[in-house]
Design an enzyme around this catalytic site. Structure first.
Site, PDB file in Angstrom:
ATOM      1  CE  LYS A 193      -3.631   0.418   0.141  1.00 24.80           C
ATOM      2  NZ  LYS A 193      -4.533   0.670  -0.985  1.00 24.80           N
ATOM      3  CG  HIS A 320     -10.731  -3.694  -2.821  1.00 23.27           C
ATOM      4  ND1 HIS A 320     -11.895  -3.523  -2.087  1.00 23.27           N
ATOM      5  CD2 HIS A 320      -9.894  -2.710  -2.405  1.00 23.27           C
ATOM      6  CE1 HIS A 320     -11.763  -2.485  -1.284  1.00 23.27           C
ATOM      7  NE2 HIS A 320     -10.569  -1.972  -1.451  1.00 23.27           N
TER       8      HIS A 320
END
Ligand code: GKR
Ligand code: MG
Length: 424
Positions: A193, A320
């Protein structure tokens, strides 16, 4: 068989200080746990968003379900659509990284919340695993990827003892985080991330990961926080390190430009979040991989439709994730196991959740060799731990958070912090 009773219980569980494009995770993540009971004694389970607007709609829907045949999913769709039309949900500010919390997703996310529980109930009544209602398993275990985050060592004002992952703000700490996650869960791919530190520092972490784990496919996800120019510049530094480049810049047009100029495969859970955006993306060739998420794509069956659309248009498909517990993980695994063209290991935040805060009996679900095994027992194969449910509900009541807001939370560390997109 008819639905006799529906319960929606909001819960809160500890979430570490993970950094992202909006700011930082709050100390607690919110979810709702859904139980649908039939008049012949079966119970189906679901897990969904616990933010106030999503919860208000789930609460309004639940009271209309008694009397419905649990096989009547079209009836559920009608109830959801008319309830959302009456509620006119508002957008939640500061939660743009949780696409399911957007007002535009109110129908698909509320439908999904109950669809999973109804499918679980149907499957239990038939004495079959849920996946049999999705056409059966094309794989009996589903690969997930290590999901790395830049993070602080602890939350502002220490609401509870620091997690044991420690700080991660540089290459060495990120490689250490990856090593621990891979040793513990056996993940075979790695996602970082990003969109939070200077882009060059984040790219340096990918290059360090490549060196440390040369056989693990790598992804970076700045959540649209890099401009097109920055994304191109970082692509040059990244070279051929990536399996795919996830949402580097915002918008379908810039993503299309980026793909044209770099040739890199682009993945998204931000610019393609519904079927209208899917069509616009195909027209522009904006993305090459769609990251599905049944929580806002309209449930397990519409996620299968999305996967078929990806196949038709030659796009890759994967999954996701936002912060979640085991019911969501197992529902994700079931739909992923039913999709023939699942080309990549799915995302999951699950390793970030603490072992003493699972809501299902037996504690956290195992992830072994990077995979979640599909149960052969009825439904999702899960039972609620009522003591844990009660404890996490109490925590929801106490924690004071009612809608996720990572921008507001970061302003507690950095008073001048504002939502800016793209920041770099
Ligand atoms: O939890 O900070 C986070 C993630 O950034 C999440 O909000 C995103 O929705 O995981 C997500 C993603 O892949 O974009
Ligand atoms: Mg993403």
């Amino acid at each position: 068989m008819k639905i006799k009773r529906v319960t929606v219980t909001p819960i809160a569980f500890r979430d570490p200080p993970l950094l992202n494009a909006s700011g930082i995770h709050e100390p607690y993540a919110l979810r709702s746990i859904i139980e649908v009971e039939s008049d012949n004694g079966y119970v189906g389970l679901g897990e969904s968003y616990g933010d106030a607007p999503a919860l208000a709609i789930q609460m309004a829907i639940k009271d209309q379900l008694p009397g419905l045949d649990p096989f009547n999913l079209n009836g559920l769709r009608q109830i959801v659509a008319s309830t959302v039309a009456r509620h006119k949900p508002a957008n939640v500010s500061g939660a743009e990284l949780a696409p399911g919390s957007h007002a535009s997703k109110a129908v698909t996310n509320a439908y999904s919340a109950f669809e999973v529980a109804l499918l679980d109930l149907q499957a239990r009544s038939l004495n079959r695993p849920l996946i049999d209602l999705l056409g059966g398993a094309v794989r009996d275990e589903v690969p997930f990827s290590a999901y790395l985050f830049f993070k602080y060592a602890e939350h502002v004002e220490s609401p509870y003892a620091a997690d044991n992952w420690g700080e991660a703000l540089n290459e060495e700490q990120i490689v250490g985080q990856a090593r621990r996650m891979i040793e513990q869960y056996g993940f075979k791919s790695i996602k970082l991330k990003a969109g939070t530190l200077e882009p060059e520092r984040e790219v340096a972490c990918i290059l360090a990961l490549k060196k440390a784990f040369p056989d693990h496919p790598l992804r970076i996800d700045p959540n649209g926080n890099w401009s097109l120019e920055t994304s191109i510049r970082m692509a040059e530094l990244l070279g051929d390190s990536l399996q795919y480049y996830e949402d580097p810049c915002p918008g379908l047009d810039d993503m299309a430009q980026l793909h044209k100029r770099t040739g890199l495969p682009l993945a998204t859970n931000m610019v393609v979040t519904d079927f209208a955006e899917f069509r616009r993306s195909v027209e522009r060739n904006s993305v090459q991989i769609v990251l599905a998420d049944h929580h806002y794509w309209g449930g397990l069956r519409d996620t299968q439709v999305l996967a078929s659309m990806c196949q038709t248009w030659g796009l890759g498909v994967s999954m996701h994730s936002n912060s979640h517990l085991g019911i969501s993980l197992m529902a994700m695994a079931h739909v992923a196991a039913s999709v023939p063209n699942l080309d990549y290991a799915c995302d999951t935040h699950y390793p970030w959740q603490e072992p003493d805060e699972e809501v299902i009996k037996g504690g956290k679900l195992p992830i072994v060799n990077g995979c979640v095994k599909i149960n052969t027992t009825p439904g999702l194969g899960l039972e609620l731990d009522r003591d844990q449910l009660g404890m996490l509900h109490e925590q929801f009541l106490r924690c004071g958070i009612r809608s996720r807001d990572d921008v507001r939370q970061m302003a507690r560390y950095k008073p001048d912090w504002k939502a800016v997109k793209p920041r770099f």
